[in-house]
Scaffold this motif. Structure first.
Motif, PDB file in Angstrom:
ATOM      1  N   LYS A 369       0.820  -1.210   0.000  1.00  9.46           N
ATOM      2  CA  LYS A 369       0.000   0.000   0.000  1.00  9.46           C
ATOM      3  C   LYS A 369       0.861   1.271   0.000  1.00  9.46           C
ATOM      4  O   LYS A 369       2.024   1.250   0.376  1.00  9.46           O
ATOM      5  CB  LYS A 369      -0.949  -0.014   1.198  1.00  9.46           C
ATOM      6  N   ASP A 386     -10.290  -1.348   0.914  1.00  5.44           N
ATOM      7  CA  ASP A 386     -10.825  -1.406  -0.448  1.00  5.44           C
ATOM      8  C   ASP A 386     -12.286  -1.793  -0.322  1.00  5.44           C
ATOM      9  O   ASP A 386     -12.613  -2.683   0.455  1.00  5.44           O
ATOM     10  CB  ASP A 386     -10.096  -2.471  -1.288  1.00  5.44           C
ATOM     11  N   GLU A 394     -12.779  -4.435  -6.812  1.00  2.71           N
ATOM     12  CA  GLU A 394     -12.430  -3.134  -6.215  1.00  2.71           C
ATOM     13  C   GLU A 394     -13.138  -1.993  -6.932  1.00  2.71           C
ATOM     14  O   GLU A 394     -13.060  -1.846  -8.138  1.00  2.71           O
ATOM     15  CB  GLU A 394     -10.914  -2.892  -6.276  1.00  2.71           C
ATOM     16  N   GLY A 397     -10.761   2.649  -3.271  1.00  4.10           N
ATOM     17  CA  GLY A 397      -9.580   2.406  -2.446  1.00  4.10           C
ATOM     18  C   GLY A 397      -9.417   3.590  -1.510  1.00  4.10           C
ATOM     19  O   GLY A 397      -9.494   4.733  -1.948  1.00  4.10           O
TER      20      GLY A 397
HETATM   21 MG    MG Z   1      -6.491   0.590  -5.024  1.00  6.87          MG
END
Ligand code: MG
Ligand code: ATP
Ligand code: MG
Ligand code: MG
Length: 471
Positions: A369, A386, A394, A397
């Protein structure tokens, strides 16, 4: 009385009154009795209005008989109740003004069944006139307005963040360069004077990959802010989920943690879906009716959005999500492993099969990340989330941001980023830093989901991808 097709079809004017409609011919059909039935659209809604016109009308005798699909015209006449099925009102025409005929009526437009998405993407004049792109364009507008309305009602302030920037907000090296490499060399003018050239004032300049870092600065003053604008990523956009140019929605809230962020994401998505269901049900129903025949590949659009709005999101820790995936009997292409990012197949399995509703996965390993996400007490995970939706994976985010300067610097160094390059961003941690959080949502990803599209290129008016068309 000039009215839109939508207003006429909804009976916004009294039956029997004189109206004028301006638009384009969708179809023309002639009766033996010398009457033409012209279906006119103007983009205001999915359905066309029928104009019933004696075919002697036109700028010259019988010009009506030259009208073909795509020709532009003005129809003046009386709004009447329709005898035919399918529409409540039609126009009894007294006058037809033809503005523009079609150059090659034999071939324009090609038969609808021959229009592939790929073909339409290269036809700037035809694509917005197709029923599907008309519907998507109106849905896109309704969603954009709902987004501004949602944030405004919640007390957020819209901040426009720069499109041209020097900061790599994601630290992932995916920025398109604006200035050439020559920009940093000495000026080219013989006198050594100022040469602005086209290299952005001789500065290293790139297109933004995210407005987040900039929006954080305003969050540290206005408490609740969001940015909604174009974003660019130099990555492989030869997928059905990535564009080189897309629009991103990024709210940022102060005095907030990851849980507040997840709550905001849930309220946000539901509000947008509700608005689209209310305002563009006709277009959703139309798109639904084309499943498998055109650009829509997932059906049951209205039911899916209604279920989403009714659902309550599940929250799962990343570590638990990995366990769920490992325990499942499902064969994945990539085996789930703690420390790796979730693949789309994993995300869809969790949201669709295992849990069966939208899921917020929280607390990812720090190594996958971005540098600005807040380190958790375990020293291994960061406060990232997420949001995974059934049918896509996804969609959002987000994270709580690292508000402690020493921790931020440590994380940057670990990721081989130089803190000196982020001086102004570090300053935000030096002058009254507070816990804060936010998320990023690709607007076109959202539209893919709403419209059930098979390819993100059909969620934007002018897709920018490798080999993009010139317009
Ligand atoms: Mg992402
Ligand atoms: P992905 O894993 O799909 O590449 P990401 O994790 O790289 O996405 P983020 O950096 O988290 O994306 O950006 C936030 C959001 O922006 C994503 O959740 C997605 O909705 C959207 N997004 C990211 N890259 C693209 C792209 N190339 N085209 C369209 N939307 C994108
Ligand atoms: Mg990506
Ligand atoms: Mg991802």
């Amino acid at each position: 009385h000039v009215v839109s097709v939508k207003e006429a079809l909804e009976g916004k004017v009294e039956v029997g009154s004189k109206v004028e409609v301006r638009g384009w011919v969708r179809t023309r059909r002639d009766s033996k009795a010398g009457i033409s039935f012209i279906h006119v659209t103007d983009g205001s809604c999915q359905a066309p209005i029928q104009a019933v016109a004696p075919n002697t009308l036109g700028n010259y005798q019988n010009e009506v008989l030259h009208l073909t699909t795509g020709a532009s015209l003005i129809v003046r006449g009386t709004l009447v109740q329709s005898q035919g099925k399918g529409q409540a009102f039609e126009i009894q025409a007294d006058e037809v003004v033809v503005l523009g005929l079609v150059d090659d009526p034999e071939t324009y437009p090609l038969q609808p069944k021959q229009h592939t998405a790929e073909f339409l993407r290269e036809q700037a004049h035809l694509r917005p006139r197709s029923n599907s792109f008309g519907a998507i364009t109106r849905i896109r507008h309704a969603a954009a307005m709902a987004i501004h309305r949602f944030f405004t009602e919640q007390g957020f302030v819209w901040v426009n963040t720069p499109i041209v920037t020097a900061s790599d907000a994601e630290g992932a090296g995916q920025m398109f360069r604006v200035s050439t490499l020559d920009a940093l060399k000495p000026p080219r003018t013989p006198e050594g004077g100022v040469d602005f050239g086209q290299d952005f004032f001789r500065k290293e300049a790139y297109l933004t990959v995210s407005g987040q870092l900039n929006v954080e600065a305003y969050c540290m003053a206005m408490s609740k802010v969001y940015t909604f604008g174009p974003t660019f990523r130099a990555e492989n956009s030869n997928t059905t989920r990535h564009l080189a140019e897309f629009w991103m929605i990024e709210p940022e809230i102060a005095f907030a943690n990851l849980s507040d962020d997840a709550e905001l994401a849930e309220a946000f998505l539901k509000a947008i879906f509700k608005a689209v269901l209310n305002e563009r049900r006709d277009d959703l129903a139309f798109l639904d009716s084309t499943v498998g025949k055109g650009i829509v590949t997932q059906g049951g659009l209205i039911a899916r959005l209604e279920a989403f709005v009714q659902s309550s999101f599940e929250r799962v820790d990343y570590t638990d999500a990995i366990e769920m995936l490992k325990k499942s009997k499902k064969k994945f292409e990539f085996a789930p492993e703690w420390g790796n990012d979730l693949q789309t197949e994993h995300e869809r399995f969790l949201a669709e099969e295992h849990i069966g509703r939208p899921v917020v996965v929280m607390n990812y390993p720090e190594q996958i990340k971005a540098f600005y996400m807040r380190m958790n007490d375990d020293g291994k995970t960061v406060a990232a989330m997420d949001v995974l939706a059934p049918g896509i994976g996804e969609i959002i985010g987000g994270s709580q941001r690292e508000e402690r300067l020493d921790m931020l610097d440590a994380r940057m160094r670990k990721m081989n980023l130089e803190p000196e390059h982020y001086g102004w961003y570090r300053d935000l941690r030096r002058y009254g830093s507070v816990p804060h959080a936010g998320f990023g949502l690709g607007f076109e990803r959202l539209l893919v989901y709403i419209c059930g599209l098979g390819n993100i290129r059909d969620a934007i008016p002018y897709p920018r991808v490798p080999g993009w068309a010139q317009f």
